[in-house]
Design an enzyme around this catalytic site. Structure first.
Site: not given
Ligand code: DGY
Length: 327
Positions: A239, A268, A287
């Site tokens: 993240r 983002e 992402h």
């Molecule tokens: C999630 O599922 O948390 C991922 O970041 C998606 O790619």
């Protein structure tokens, strides 16, 4: 009007991905490219009994206040940092996520980023396209070896482990930090448990695999980046807010570390004018860790299973707050 429960689906998904919800609820579906819950969907919150959403939708106190009939929140992601889980729990609302199905895809992308940054693929590819490839140069585009290098995994959950398995195939040594040692994973991977500081000091590559929580927000800032080796490469597929972006910019611009490869950023999307894009030693992708056909479909299906279970009063197969269920 049918008496099936109303479910808000924040985004349009490809045909077939929500088949498991067909006939079980009435779906009110938002636009494919929504960056927030559309006005039409927000207006329907008071009637909604289910919410199926993506990680870009904040499921916060304000939303929950508007949705008094909500009985299940299903996030089409493994991370649930967009959801105020504590607030859902207080209301007795189970929250579903999608662990497992995106492990391998995200681990693949992590290795792709690690290799791309190590071997300077974006930069050398751009140089080739733009006419700067004049000859085979013995000192041109020199990168870093994976073989024999130490990879530090910050977080050894499912994805961290899957990255470790791949890295072993490349002949890398593994160290890791986590909230506690994981003897089984250590045995499987030959990974050595260290403190975060030791991982940062000893690793040639550092890859982040920890969820975003109050404890991990800003985990990697200037002091941590200064601990890393000058030749180290940082990879983040977890993240964005785990890394302090301004500090990372300074670290890359001033050569505290060699390079970074980011699948996730803060915010983002990262706006195109962000200074990190100006740095040749920073690779940024939007992402896409779970972005394969199979993975995304399986995430959608898993989230649909959670949603239907919640509507039917069954335990969610993948629930992040099982304490909502009585003993
Ligand atoms: C999630 O599922 O948390 C991922 O970041 C998606 O790619």
């Amino acid at each position: 009007m049918s008496d099936l429960p109303l479910v808000i689906v924040s985004h349009t998904l490809p045909a077939g991905w929500l088949d498991k919800m067909e006939g079980r609820c009435r779906m009110l579906i938002g636009p494919v490219d929504a960056t927030r819950l559309s006005d039409e969907l927000a207006q329907a919150l008071p009637q909604a009994e289910g919410l199926y959403c993506l990680l870009t939708i904040p499921v916060n106190h304000a939303l929950l206040e508007r949705a008094p009939r909500l009985r299940v929140v299903s996030n089409m992601a493994v991370g649930v940092d967009n959801v105020d889980v504590a607030a859902c729990t207080r209301r007795g609302i189970p929250v579903g996520n999608t662990p497992g199905v995106l492990t391998e895809g995200t681990a693949d992308l992590t290795m792709a980023l690690l290799l791309s940054a190590a071997r300077r693929l974006p930069e050398s590819s751009q140089d080739a396209r733009e006419g700067r490839w004049k000859t085979w140069s013995p000192t041109g585009w020199l990168g870093a070896d994976l073989y024999g290098a130490t990879l530090g995994l910050v977080g050894l959950g499912k994805i961290g482990k899957a990255v470790g398995q791949r890295a072993r195939g490349f002949g890398m040594r593994l160290v890791y930090s986590d909230t506690q040692p994981n003897p089984q994973a250590e045995a499987e991977l030959g990974a050595v448990y260290l403190s975060l500081e030791e991982v940062l000091r000893h690793s040639d590559f550092v890859s982040l695999h920890t969820p975003l929580t109050a404890e991990t927000r800003g985990l990697i800032g200037a002091p941590q980046l200064r601990m890393m080796k000058p030749g180290a490469i940082l990879v983040n597929t977890s993240r964005g807010p785990i890394v302090r972006m301004d500090d990372l910019h300074q670290a890359l611009a001033e050569g505290w570390i060699a390079a970074a490869a980011l699948d996730v950023t803060d915010p983002e999307p990262l706006p195109p004018e962000h200074p990190l894009y100006q740095l040749k030693n920073c690779l940024i992708v939007p992402h896409i860790g779970s972005a394969t056909q199979n993975t995304r479909r399986r995430m959608a299906e898993r989230a649909a299973e959670n949603l239907v279970a919640g509507l039917e009063g069954r335990h969610l197969p993948f629930c992040v707050n099982p304490e909502v269920y009585p003993e």
